[in-house]
Design an enzyme around this catalytic site. Structure first.
Site, PDB file in Angstrom:
ATOM      1  N   ARG A 398      -9.902  -3.725   7.974  1.00 38.94           N
ATOM      2  CA  ARG A 398      -9.760  -2.174   8.125  1.00 38.94           C
ATOM      3  C   ARG A 398      -9.048  -1.551   6.900  1.00 38.94           C
ATOM      4  O   ARG A 398      -9.644  -0.328   6.487  1.00 38.94           O
ATOM      5  CB  ARG A 398      -9.476  -1.876   9.400  1.00 38.94           C
ATOM      6  CG  ARG A 398      -9.647  -0.295   9.818  1.00 38.94           C
ATOM      7  CD  ARG A 398      -9.020   0.141  11.257  1.00 38.94           C
ATOM      8  NE  ARG A 398      -9.493   1.397  11.679  1.00 38.94           N
ATOM      9  CZ  ARG A 398      -8.665   2.462  11.111  1.00 38.94           C
ATOM     10  NH1 ARG A 398      -7.704   2.476  10.066  1.00 38.94           N
ATOM     11  NH2 ARG A 398      -9.378   4.016  11.490  1.00 38.94           N
ATOM     12  N   CYS A 399      -7.888  -2.027   6.596  1.00 38.42           N
ATOM     13  CA  CYS A 399      -7.077  -1.315   5.725  1.00 38.42           C
ATOM     14  C   CYS A 399      -7.866  -1.358   4.319  1.00 38.42           C
ATOM     15  O   CYS A 399      -7.669  -0.464   3.478  1.00 38.42           O
ATOM     16  CB  CYS A 399      -5.969  -2.382   5.386  1.00 38.42           C
ATOM     17  SG  CYS A 399      -4.650  -2.115   6.716  1.00 38.42           S
ATOM     18  N   MET A 400      -8.837  -2.313   4.044  1.00 36.42           N
ATOM     19  CA  MET A 400      -9.498  -2.239   2.750  1.00 36.42           C
ATOM     20  C   MET A 400     -10.492  -1.486   2.535  1.00 36.42           C
ATOM     21  O   MET A 400     -11.545  -1.510   1.671  1.00 36.42           O
ATOM     22  CB  MET A 400      -9.724  -3.889   2.293  1.00 36.42           C
ATOM     23  CG  MET A 400      -8.379  -4.738   2.093  1.00 36.42           C
ATOM     24  SD  MET A 400      -8.951  -6.178   1.371  1.00 36.42           S
ATOM     25  CE  MET A 400      -9.876  -6.977   2.624  1.00 36.42           C
TER      26      MET A 400
END
Length: 409
Positions: A398-400
């Site tokens: 999700r962060c990426m």
């Protein structure tokens, strides 16, 4: 569905279009002595990090998702010589260059790069002092003498592959964020140019937060639970004051959301964003890190009579989520299965940071074996990717990723 270029009204709707950043030379400018300054705990091996990231992007394409890249969008936004010059000047102004001679030399270096994407990637990578003409000793000022051992004229931006944070897509709007640390706040410049000048996105997207604000907010703390409900984290990286500004803008601009659930939890690097401890994976299922549950406070925020109405929720979290999402029951899937050792290890390796690409279909790191097994037992389909190098930056799937378009649910 509308033809608006940004359409994100959930965390789980089928993902159609997403923006990534392929790790570049900025990772090769990480040094052991300056890791804390640049918000890293370790140094990834660039070649393997790129292979892992390419596999991540291909896994998304294999699911029919169009993959965009930050560096390409930013380059495409430099649509005239005037805009290109303006970008270079803003980049220089925000780079904390202390002496005039160095700034002049860097300006010449950047103007000498004719290809727009090469220029953008150079601004991301940072500039070492050895790339610039040496200043004669007699011409050095005090700053040059005092900082003579520091290797960079401009710091790299190694966190850029975490595209979730500099801005967040919310409905048809964008929160262009003011970030926690100076080293990351410069990243938001690319979003500014994309949403101001890009042929597809420029001037077509309302901003519900602006990078010029003086309080901090990051995209890892901004979750779109449904077309009516947002979740926002009050965390190490996001101030409560920023959330209030964001919400007033969302409600005043009629972006479409009726309520916000504000999650207040432990303020530390382990749990830097809400999405490192809590993500939505299906209509009625969430991952959660058990360590936050004891100290978690949730506030419901609505907008009535032109002011925010805030109520602290005292009940069970699963019941609160079920009530707000209109489902019979919500299942909280605990990272590590609730085992204190497995939970701590796998949360550190982003076991709670899943990217949902359709209801019940999630991208995860393969290394979080305990959590992944539990997710499969709940009936989820897992797309497992390797992240031995990518995870060193403390971020997961999700962060990426930054969704630009999801189907409605």
């Amino acid at each position: 569905m509308s033809s608006h270029p940004i359409q994100v009204f959930s965390e789980i709707g089928k993902l159609k279009k997403v923006m990534l950043h392929r790790p570049g030379k900025e990772l090769e400018n990480l040094l052991p002595d300056y890791l804390e300054r640049l918000l890293f705990d370790d140094i990834p091996f660039l070649e393997d990090a790129q292979k892992e990231h390419d596999a991540f992007a291909q896994a998304l394409r294999d699911e029919g998702i169009e993959v965009l890249y930050l560096e390409q969008l930013a380059a495409e936004s430099l649509t005239s010589p005037e805009i290109r010059d303006q970008f270079i000047e803003e980049y220089l102004d925000e780079a904390n260059i202390r002496d005039r001679q160095t700034k002049v030399a860097i300006r010449e270096l950047l103007h000498g790069i004719k290809d727009n994407q090469e220029l953008v990637e150079k601004t991301m990578a940072g500039i070492q002092k050895v790339e610039l003409p040496e200043i004669p000793d007699e011409a050095k000022d005090l700053t040059d003498l005092v900082e003579s051992e520091y290797p960079f004229a401009i710091d790299p931006m190694p966190n850029l592959y975490f595209t979730r944070d500099p801005f967040a897509t919310i409905g048809n709007a964008v929160s262009l964020n003011h970030m926690f640390a100076d080293t990351r706040n410069r990243e938001t410049l690319y979003g500014k140019y994309i949403f101001k000048y890009h042929p597809v996105y420029g001037g077509k997207v309302d901003l519900v937060y602006n990078r010029e604000e003086d309080t901090r907010i990051e995209g890892g703390d901004e979750l779109v639970l449904s077309k009516d409900v947002l979740a926002v984290g009050i965390s190490q990286r996001t101030d409560a004051a920023s959330i209030e500004k964001l919400l007033v803008n969302i409600f005043k601009k009629n972006v479409g959301f009726k309520k916000v659930l504000a999650f207040e939890f432990a303020n530390n690097r382990k749990f830097m964003h809400l999405d490192t401890v809590f993500t939505m994976v299906d209509y009625d299922k969430f991952t959660i890190h058990p360590e936050i549950e004891g100290d978690l406070h949730v506030y419901s925020v609505t907008y009535e009579n032109e002011k925010l109405k805030i109520v602290e929720e005292k009940g069970d979290l699963a019941e609160l989520l079920a009530q707000n999402l209109g489902v019979e029951k919500v299942h909280l899937i605990r990272c590590g299965g609730g085992n204190i050792v497995a939970a701590a290890r796998e949360q550190w390796n982003d076991g709670s940071n899943t990217l949902t690409i359709a209801p019940g279909v999630v991208v995860v790191y393969d290394r979080n074996t305990v959590t992944n097994k539990i997710l499969e037992e709940y009936g989820l389909r897992l797309i497992k990717i390797r992240g031995s190098e990518l995870v060193r930056g403390r971020g997961g799937p999700r962060c990426m990723s930054m969704p630009f378009e999801r189907e409605e649910v």
